[in-house]
Write an enzyme that holds these catalytic residues in place. Sequence first.
Site, PDB file in Angstrom:
ATOM      1  CG  ASP A   1      -6.249  26.282 -16.095  1.00 41.01           C
ATOM      2  OD1 ASP A   1      -5.599  25.353 -16.617  1.00 41.01           O
ATOM      3  OD2 ASP A   1      -7.269  26.761 -16.606  1.00 41.01           O
TER       4      ASP A   1
ATOM      5  CG  ASP B   1      -5.429  29.560 -27.528  1.00 41.30           C
ATOM      6  OD1 ASP B   1      -5.476  28.314 -27.541  1.00 41.30           O
ATOM      7  OD2 ASP B   1      -4.709  30.213 -26.756  1.00 41.30           O
TER       8      ASP B   1
END
EC number: 5.3.1.16
Length: 245
Positions: A15, A136
């Site tokens: 990330d 998500d």
Amino acid sequence: MSFKKDEMLIMPAVDIKNGKCVQLVQGQPGSEMIAIENPENVAKHWEDLGAENLHIIDLDGTIDGKTSLDVIKKILKEVSVPIQLGGGIRSIDYAKRLLDLDIERLIIGTMGIEHPETITKLSDEYGSERIMISLDSKDNRVVIKGWQEKIDKSPAELSNEFKEHGAGSILFTNVDVEGLLGGFYTEPVIELKNSVDLPIVYSGGITSISDVKQLNESGVEGIVIGSALYKDKIDLKEALKYQNR
């Protein structure tokens, strides 16, 4: 990096935020549990340990709308394994720019959910196998815009809609357990797996080799491991033993 029924791809997460490789707690800015310089070197490290695929998320794009294209290009130059990439993809033009860089699979979240026709357009031009929809989930409801806005539909309810729009696979992240290093909930994974005939990559809360084994048995086609690798709770070489069913 095509998905196979007899295989579960194991993808280390890299990330990117402010030019560093980070791991956040539940995606909250300022909650970095790690921050490492030169994300391209981190990506190369996981490749050297045997990772056959990598999961790259541009958190700058997701949180601030400022893309980390320069870092993404460095990673692509440094590694030879396929990568799937998401974060901050807010226009068709930017999505095409990334796909033209030779990103193996592009993860589309908010843009695809708010404008499903973008999934169809990208799938028609580049092939559905290169377009992944990100679902998500928080409290079993899909969340968008960096997990800040909730939609009154579950991932299972939305999944078949996106198959019809041309998505070739689903990234399912359970925000309830993301980054907490406390394990994952099996039920939402099984529910989604049973609701749609698309490859599913699971992310969120994977903390132990036991979790990896359990997900392998669930039938998902891939998993993303982040914090547990960086905190030495999972050894990548050991986890890779579970790529085959």
